[in-house]
Design an enzyme around this catalytic site. Structure first.
Site, short mmCIF file in Angstrom:
data_model
loop_
_atom_site.label_atom_id
_atom_site.label_comp_id
_atom_site.label_asym_id
_atom_site.label_seq_id
_atom_site.Cartn_x
_atom_site.Cartn_y
_atom_site.Cartn_z
N LYS A 197 -1.04 -28.38 32.15
CA LYS A 197 -2.37 -28.14 32.72
C LYS A 197 -2.70 -26.66 32.87
O LYS A 197 -3.86 -26.28 32.85
CB LYS A 197 -2.50 -28.86 34.06
CG LYS A 197 -1.64 -28.28 35.16
CD LYS A 197 -1.68 -29.15 36.41
CE LYS A 197 -0.82 -28.52 37.49
NZ LYS A 197 -0.36 -29.47 38.49
N ARG A 223 0.45 -34.33 50.21
CA ARG A 223 -0.53 -34.54 49.16
C ARG A 223 -0.38 -36.01 48.79
O ARG A 223 -0.55 -36.86 49.66
CB ARG A 223 -0.35 -33.57 47.99
CG ARG A 223 -1.66 -33.41 47.21
CD ARG A 223 -1.59 -32.44 46.05
NE ARG A 223 -0.85 -32.96 44.92
CZ ARG A 223 -0.66 -32.28 43.78
NH1 ARG A 223 -1.17 -31.08 43.63
NH2 ARG A 223 0.02 -32.82 42.79
#
Ligand SMILES: *Cc1c(COP(=O)(O)O)cnc(C)c1O
Length: 356
Positions: free
Chosen positions: A37, A130
């Site tokens: 990414k 998260r």
């Protein structure tokens, strides 16, 4: 014509960093998912990682994964999939990280329609807050996943040092391994993958503190910037200068260092503060927040100070530099992960590959 701003990318060094990380991890029987990414899954960079030995590629966006469909390596979606994107997920990726049974049921349904088996890694919440299933809820979810015919429970994993800044250690990763063993015992299955996090887990290998059952890490920044991300330290023998960014000067003027007039908000709604009162030599570069994160840029000429940025302009102070800058001069910076992400994503930044 040379295009600026431009991102310089050294493909040979990407390959070498990949080889080195794989070597470090293989000493502990840990397989590396190469996380793409940071550079939008750019095909040339992916190829360099592949030549470095990566067998599994991981990205957070399906459009990125779609770009590398021709690769036979395993493709992994590492952001929790959107329920509305499961068709694409099953079509373009082989495996995904998950924490919601509702989404997994949808993956199962679509996999059946596409005549596929999709691999699932269940994410476990170990304190970073998260994504992830809390340990108390894990067994129930495993039980439900195991009923489904078109998804395979490939393993469990965790993500740390992302939101809460929690550093991986033998305690939290030890718990992940213990949970894996309890699941195997309880359900009489074998989990192939115990994924112990991202580049912030690399320091545990060096210290010989990584729990034995961890056999997978998902590594982006470690390869790209040569850094482990728990303490932000550079890893021995890795290149730290794979990427740099260059921008062109479009104005140089000697100006006040404090704006003149009543101070309201800047272009991004913040009230700016200013120090000093002398007149300074300031330059404007044709690059801005659409292309970089100004806080993640580090001028190679260390006498340059970054003053600020708006959408399309970066303002620097060149008063103390011994170099002579002119209109049209190029200024070069090193970048952190945040600035790299943005420059790789910006269509306005020209990508300059070299392989020396
Ligand atoms: C981004 C990401 C990674 C890679 O993190 P690095 O710090 O670049 O190694 C791994 N796992 C998940 C879930 C991610 O989102």
């Amino acid at each position: 014509m040379v295009n600026y701003p431009r991102l310089n990318i050294d493909l040979k060094k990407i390959k070498e960093n990949t080889e080195k990380i794989i070597e470090i991890c293989s000493k502990k029987n840990i397989a590396v998912m190469g996380v793409t990414k940071g550079f939008c899954c750019d095909e040339k960079v992916v190829k360099a990682m592949k030549e470095g030995g990566v067998k599994m590629f991981a990205d957070s966006r399906l459009v990125n994964i779609e770009k590398v469909q021709n690769l036979k390596e395993i493709k992994v979606m590492i952001r929790l999939p959107m329920k509305s994107h499961i068709n694409e997920l099953v079509k373009f990726s082989d495996m995904s990280l998950n924490s919601e049974i509702e989404t997994i049921r949808e993956i199962n349904r679509v996999s059946y329609l596409q005549n596929k088996i999709h691999d699932i890694i269940l994410m476990v919440e170990l304190g970073d807050l998260r994504e992830g299933i809390e340990p108390v809820d894990l067994f129930n979810i495993v039980k439900e996943v195991l009923i489904l015919k078109n998804v395979k429970l490939k393993g469990i994993g965790t993500n740390l040092t992302c939101y809460g800044g929690v550093i991986p250690d033998s305690k939290n990763l030890g718990l992940l391994c213990k949970l894996a063993e309890e699941i195997e015992e309880e359900f009489g299955i074998k989990l192939d993958i115990i994924s112990g996090g991202n580049s912030s887990s690399l320091h545990l290998i060096e210290k010989n503190e990584i729990p034995n059952r961890i056999n997978n890490l998902r590594i982006g920044e470690g390869i790209l910037l040569g850094k482990e991300t728990a303490y932000g330290e550079y890893i021995k023998d890795l290149h730290m200068d794979i990427f740099s960014i260059e921008a062109e000067i479009v104005e140089i003027k000697n100006k006040n260092s404090i704006p003149i007039g009543n101070i309201g908000m800047d272009a991004f709604g913040n009230k700016p503060k200013f120090k000093g009162s002398k007149r300074r030599d300031r330059a404007i570069l044709a690059i801005g927040r659409q292309d970089i994160d100004p806080d993640g840029l580090f001028p190679i000429d260390e006498e340059i100070v970054i003053l600020g940025a708006s959408s399309d302009h970066l303002i620097i102070d060149i008063t103390d530099s011994e170099k002579k800058y002119n209109i049209g001069s190029i200024v070069r910076f090193n970048l952190n992960y945040s600035a790299l992400l943005r420059s790789a994503t910006s269509p306005y930044v020209y990508k300059n590959y070299f392989d020396m």
